[in-house]
Design a protein around this motif. Sequence first.
Motif, PDB file in Angstrom:
ATOM      1  N   ASP A  41       0.623  -0.934   0.135  1.00  0.00           N
ATOM      2  CA  ASP A  41      -0.169   0.244   0.301  1.00  0.00           C
ATOM      3  C   ASP A  41       0.738   0.925  -0.459  1.00  0.00           C
ATOM      4  O   ASP A  41       0.037   2.581   0.411  1.00  0.00           O
ATOM      5  N   PHE A  42       2.160   0.893  -0.125  1.00  0.00           N
ATOM      6  CA  PHE A  42       3.236   2.059   0.059  1.00  0.00           C
ATOM      7  C   PHE A  42       3.538   2.258  -1.227  1.00  0.00           C
ATOM      8  O   PHE A  42       4.838   3.577  -0.990  1.00  0.00           O
ATOM      9  N   ARG A  43       3.633   1.311  -2.670  1.00  0.00           N
ATOM     10  CA  ARG A  43       4.459   1.199  -3.658  1.00  0.00           C
ATOM     11  C   ARG A  43       4.356   2.483  -4.594  1.00  0.00           C
ATOM     12  O   ARG A  43       2.891   3.081  -4.042  1.00  0.00           O
ATOM     13  N   PRO A  44       4.778   3.310  -5.146  1.00  0.00           N
ATOM     14  CA  PRO A  44       6.268   2.683  -5.705  1.00  0.00           C
ATOM     15  C   PRO A  44       7.350   2.961  -4.116  1.00  0.00           C
ATOM     16  O   PRO A  44       8.477   3.322  -4.205  1.00  0.00           O
ATOM     17  N   VAL A  61      13.002   6.031  -3.111  1.00  0.00           N
ATOM     18  CA  VAL A  61      12.136   6.134  -4.605  1.00  0.00           C
ATOM     19  C   VAL A  61      12.608   5.680  -4.940  1.00  0.00           C
ATOM     20  O   VAL A  61      14.527   6.583  -5.366  1.00  0.00           O
ATOM     21  N   ASN A  62      12.823   5.093  -6.296  1.00  0.00           N
ATOM     22  CA  ASN A  62      13.691   4.425  -7.624  1.00  0.00           C
ATOM     23  C   ASN A  62      13.300   6.319  -8.497  1.00  0.00           C
ATOM     24  O   ASN A  62      12.636   6.595  -8.794  1.00  0.00           O
ATOM     25  N   PRO A  63      14.296   6.637  -8.881  1.00  0.00           N
ATOM     26  CA  PRO A  63      14.420   8.165  -9.011  1.00  0.00           C
ATOM     27  C   PRO A  63      13.881   8.125 -10.717  1.00  0.00           C
ATOM     28  O   PRO A  63      13.537   9.070 -11.134  1.00  0.00           O
ATOM     29  N   GLU A  91      20.695  -1.328  -7.923  1.00  0.00           N
ATOM     30  CA  GLU A  91      19.969  -0.449  -8.017  1.00  0.00           C
ATOM     31  C   GLU A  91      20.199   1.600  -7.489  1.00  0.00           C
ATOM     32  O   GLU A  91      20.699   1.000  -6.798  1.00  0.00           O
ATOM     33  N   THR A  92      19.099   1.849  -7.443  1.00  0.00           N
ATOM     34  CA  THR A  92      19.837   3.596  -7.516  1.00  0.00           C
ATOM     35  C   THR A  92      17.648   4.099  -6.574  1.00  0.00           C
ATOM     36  O   THR A  92      17.714   3.264  -6.909  1.00  0.00           O
ATOM     37  N   TYR A  93      18.597   4.619  -5.740  1.00  0.00           N
ATOM     38  CA  TYR A  93      17.297   5.679  -4.728  1.00  0.00           C
ATOM     39  C   TYR A  93      17.694   6.267  -4.646  1.00  0.00           C
ATOM     40  O   TYR A  93      19.180   7.034  -4.202  1.00  0.00           O
ATOM     41  N   VAL A  94      16.671   7.046  -4.220  1.00  0.00           N
ATOM     42  CA  VAL A  94      16.592   8.947  -3.864  1.00  0.00           C
ATOM     43  C   VAL A  94      15.673   9.121  -2.478  1.00  0.00           C
ATOM     44  O   VAL A  94      15.154   8.187  -2.711  1.00  0.00           O
ATOM     45  N   ILE A  95      16.179   9.098  -1.452  1.00  0.00           N
ATOM     46  CA  ILE A  95      15.617   9.944  -0.437  1.00  0.00           C
ATOM     47  C   ILE A  95      14.950  10.917  -0.727  1.00  0.00           C
ATOM     48  O   ILE A  95      14.742  12.164  -1.202  1.00  0.00           O
TER      49      ILE A  95
END
Length: 156
Positions: A41-44, A61-63, A91-95
């Motif tokens: 329920d929080f995706r993406p 989240v994926n940028p 894998e890359t994520y951003v805050i």
Amino acid sequence: MHVQTDRFGPIDVPEGKLIRMQKPILGFEDLETFFLVEQDDFRPFMWLQSVDCPDLAFIVVNPTLVCPDYRIEVHAKEVGDLVITRLEQVETYVIVTVPDNPRDLSVNLQGPIVINTANNFAKQLVLVNSNYSTRHRLLDATETARTAPAYETAGV
């Protein structure tokens, strides 16, 4: 590993899912071990939960979901300690920053977190020669996507 968290309660995290920061997240130099928490329920969005600090979990989240043409150029020396052998391992994520006013929700595109999924080594990069912002507003991105034409024409 059994991890007690303030937000999610106790969680059993397989050793292979623990993310080891090879360089700490800026401002959180004492925190070395994290894991990702996914909720349908929080995706993406996901949570990057600290093992070392039970009350700290970053929303990430994926940028490319925020900025479809997001690309980073990194010198091999900057990610050498992640021991990346294939690009598919990354894998890359951003805050995500959640301010008091939800209209100002933003992501830090200039400080992505890069994870080598083969060994779960990670680090936050600081993109020096980029036009990305540390406060890329999500509302701006969704409004642009909503008002943009549904198609592109080349040379017309």
